[in-house]
Design an enzyme around this catalytic site. Structure first.
Site, PDB file in Angstrom:
ATOM      1  N   CYS A 100     -75.277 -33.436   0.195  1.00  0.00           N
ATOM      2  CA  CYS A 100     -74.403 -33.068  -0.917  1.00  0.00           C
ATOM      3  C   CYS A 100     -73.321 -32.075  -0.516  1.00  0.00           C
ATOM      4  CB  CYS A 100     -75.205 -32.549  -2.101  1.00  0.00           C
ATOM      5  SG  CYS A 100     -76.140 -31.074  -1.748  1.00  0.00           S
ATOM      6  N   HIS A 178     -76.629 -26.811  -5.151  1.00  0.00           N
ATOM      7  CA  HIS A 178     -75.863 -27.877  -5.780  1.00  0.00           C
ATOM      8  C   HIS A 178     -74.392 -27.512  -5.663  1.00  0.00           C
ATOM      9  CE1 HIS A 178     -74.842 -31.273  -8.053  1.00  0.00           C
ATOM     10  NE2 HIS A 178     -74.360 -30.589  -9.062  1.00  0.00           N
TER      11      HIS A 178
END
Lengths: 330, 396
Positions: A100, A178
């Site tokens: 990510c 994240h």
């Protein structure tokens, strides 16, 4: 296509690491810079170093207890549905956990309006190949790109015998991140979050003032931080390699004898950038190094000095105290 | 075809005649399950794919043979192929490790409707000369998963104590006691009840099971007849001692072992190595030229100069590695000390590793430090001896 099922290793969230991943994949035009503040001065300084392509906001999930922060409740914003995503906007769904970070950076770089030369052949080809893909397929394309995975995995830990599944016990302090990117495109600032179904427009800016988008992005980020103040976060800017702008300035000043002071200032800045790159390089070598033998030698060294038993006793006492304190808290 | 239909209707008419009426066998556990085909791949791993035939796993006691079998019954063919019949226990025969049946929790990624998700693996030591991977995999075929756990618990009970399947046995610990056998604590207690009584084959089995459990927990198994000296260093020898003289393991031993285990779990198993290597300790290393020289050789290739030594020693990577090393030394979830032994073996310090564990009440970190001290002592001796030799050589 890539051979399926290849793992993506976890990599540290650090500007030196991310910049090197980009360099490994052939894009030498871009670097990352950590931001410690979002005030006007910081943003102006940032802008003076050269082009600013985007901001990346990283949430650190301390443990599984912390859920990812919800989108700010004050102004609920809706992601664009697939059919209204601007065709020149690169948005990919997140399909690999450990990929990510790399994916967030690529999302900025792909939307930066760079020339194929600045992107490097790998990313330029990837960009034109995936442009018409829907977000899910773009995510899959990143996940299955051999070149991108190879650059990312160049940070794979070398201490194989500690990592070999059966002996590797998660220590619990492994952090999960994240990543959300903010980019300007055609007068609109978008929030790109691979876990959302589409890009989220967060505001508009006038194309005449290229830095005004930063103020819009800042507001959106501030809202996020206010919404969940207990969550740790980092902020990074995806910018042009700072040495490029410094070298350009240096060329200008070289023919101008009146600006000797300014000239030496730029020379000093350039030296500082080179030193930073050296430091990154060294730190990245350390990240890739297998330190198990060194650690063993450290402990052996302490045994040779005869201080090992004493150190062990002291450490045990300190550790017992720590445990007791933890128990008191809970 | 039709029998499948009957199965769905729950009539079970298709196979009722074939076996339950057979007076020579007693079906102890039956449940619907299919097999997984395991194919050896080039990379040495096995590829698992579901065998779509409808079947049933049965634990069967054959009264005419006094033998316990694990069978996979083909519900369509209404028969058990020879390859699907595994001997578990035979009265008067030798006992063997039977392993356990466990749910596969880290199985292949499954896509909806493509692969079964109630996957179970029976891991057991492969028979001599067998080409099987040492395990069998099964997938549940009963529409409801409600009873899965109960079936698995029952099977594991028979695997741990196959002698209890003998209907003629006086054992009161037969697998009918509901739900037990899943956790180690319930089975150890069960074993403790009978461990002191007599030396029937039943008890021998149970003592073996107890030994295995303790071994898995990484516990030293004290033989109460033995002295406290290091005569029973390794688990294998104790285990066989227990086997030869059934009944030597008593309830008291078990309680002692469990108490030790509790202490192990609640007390700090430290000290963590990263806690031991303090900033001051690193400073002391930097003051010793001989040690510095050895450390330099282990830096990243491009950084082998004194300039970078301190930066490296105080780097977050070294702290992280000390943490990982600590974790590697500690027993894993199953209590296995493999990590401890593997670390020591990797650094040629395996000699006396088991003894060190015993000396340090099974604290692997303390034991590891003891091994390091011993190896350094030995190195020191070797060095002086070598120097002595050199001296002699130069004299000549």
């Amino acid at each position: 296509m890539a051979e399926g099922g290849e793992e993506w290793c976890t990599i540290e969230s650090d500007p030196g690491v991310f910049s090197e991943v980009l360099e490994e994949v052939g894009c030498k035009h871009v670097e990352l810079e950590e931001l410690w503040s979002l005030d006007e001065e910081t943003l102006m300084t940032l802008h003076s170093t050269g082009a600013v392509y985007g901001l990346i906001f990283l949430f650190k999930w301390e443990s599984k207890k912390n859920k990812p922060p919800a989108s700010p409740s004050a102004k609920p914003r809706e992601p664009l549905s697939e059919d209204v995503i601007p065709p020149n906007l690169f948005f990919a769904h997140q399909t690999m956990t450990n990929a990510c970070a790399t994916q967030a950076i690529l999302s900025v770089v792909m939307n930066a309006g760079l020339t194929p030369e600045q992107l490097g052949p790998t990313l330029a080809e990837f960009h034109s190949f995936t442009m018409t893909f829907p977000p899910s397929l773009k995510g899959d394309a990143i996940a299955s790109s051999d070149e991108i995975r190879k650059a990312h995995n160049s940070f794979k830990k070398q201490d194989a015998f500690l990592q070999e599944g059966r002996f590797h016990i998660p220590t619990g302090d492994e952090e999960a991140f994240h990543f959300v990117s903010y980019i300007p495109l055609d007068g609109t600032v978008y929030e790109l979050d691979g876990l959302q179904k589409g890009p989220i427009p967060v505001g508009t800016f006038s194309a005449g003032e290229p830095t005004s988008w930063l103020a819009v992005a800042r507001e959106a980020i501030q809202e996020r931080m206010n919404a969940s103040p207990e969550i740790k976060f980092n902020l990074m800017a995806v910018i042009q390699d700072q040495r490029l702008e410094l070298k350009r300035k240096l060329g200008e000043l070289e023919n101008d004898n009146d600006k000797a002071a300014e000239h030496s200032e730029v020379v000093a800045s350039l030296a500082a950038q080179d030193a930073k790159r050296e430091q990154w390089k060294r730190e990245n070598q350390q990240r890739r190094h297998n330190y198990v033998p060194l650690c063993m030698e450290i402990i052996k060294g302490l045994a040779k000095l005869g201080t090992l038993p004493e150190l062990a006793t002291e450490a045990k006492e300190r550790y017992a105290e720590k445990i007791a304190k933890k128990k008191m808290k809970t | 075809m039709y029998s499948d239909l009957f199965d769905h209707l729950g009539s079970n008419a298709g196979n009722s005649s074939s076996s339950s009426s057979n007076s020579n066998e007693k079906q102890l556990v039956t449940f619907k399950a299919g097999k997984m085909d395991l194919t050896l791949q080039e990379n040495g791993n096995y590829w698992a794919a579901p065998d779509t035939r409808r079947g049933e796993i049965r634990i069967v006691w054959k009264t005419n043979e006094n033998t316990l079998y694990w069978e996979w019954y083909d519900r369509r063919e209404k028969s058990v192929a020879d390859a699907d019949r595994h001997l578990l226990f035979s009265l008067g025969g030798t006992s063997q490790e039977l392993g356990t049946l466990e749910k596969v929790t880290n199985g292949p990624k499954q896509q909806a409707g493509e692969q079964p998700d109630r996957l179970y693996v029976w891991s057991r030591p492969p028979a001599a000369g067998a080409t099987n991977p040492g395990y069998e995999m099964y997938w549940m075929q009963d529409a409801s998963e409600e009873k899965d756990d109960e079936f698995i618990a029952k099977i594991n009970q028979y695997l741990a104590d196959p002698a209890s399947a003998n209907p003629n046995s006086s054992s009161t610990t037969a697998a009918s006691s509901s739900g037990a056998g899943g956790g180690s604590s319930s089975s150890t207690t069960r074993n403790a009840d009978t461990a002191t009584s007599s030396s029937s084959s039943n008890d021998r089995q149970q003592v073996d099971a107890l030994s295995n459990i303790l071994e898995n927990l990484g516990m030293p198994q004290n033989n109460n007849e033995g002295s406290s000296s290091a005569s029973n260093n390794n688990a294998a020898s104790t285990s066989s001692a227990a086997r030869s003289g059934a009944g030597t393991l008593t309830l008291a031993d078990l309680q002692g072992a469990m108490a030790g285990l509790q202490q192990q779990q609640s007390g700090p198993p430290g000290p963590p190595l990263q806690e031991l290597v303090t900033p001051a300790a690193i400073t002391s290393l930097l003051e010793n030229e001989a040690i510095k020289k050895r450390l330099l050789e282990l830096l990243p290739e491009e950084q082998r100069s004194e300039e970078f030594l301190e930066e490296n020693l105080r780097s977050p990577q070294v702290q992280q590695t000390l943490r990982s090393l600590t974790m590697a030394l500690l027993p894993d979830d199953t209590g296995s000390m493999d990590g401890y032994h593997s670390v020591l073996a990797n650094f040629n310090m395996a000699e006396g590793a088991q003894e060190a564990l015993q000396n340090n009440s099974n604290n692997p970190i303390q034991a590891f430090l003891e091994c390091v001290l011993k190896s350094v002592e030995k190195e020191g001796k070797d060095d002086t001896e070598e120097e002595g030799k050199k001296d002699e050589e130069t004299k000549e």
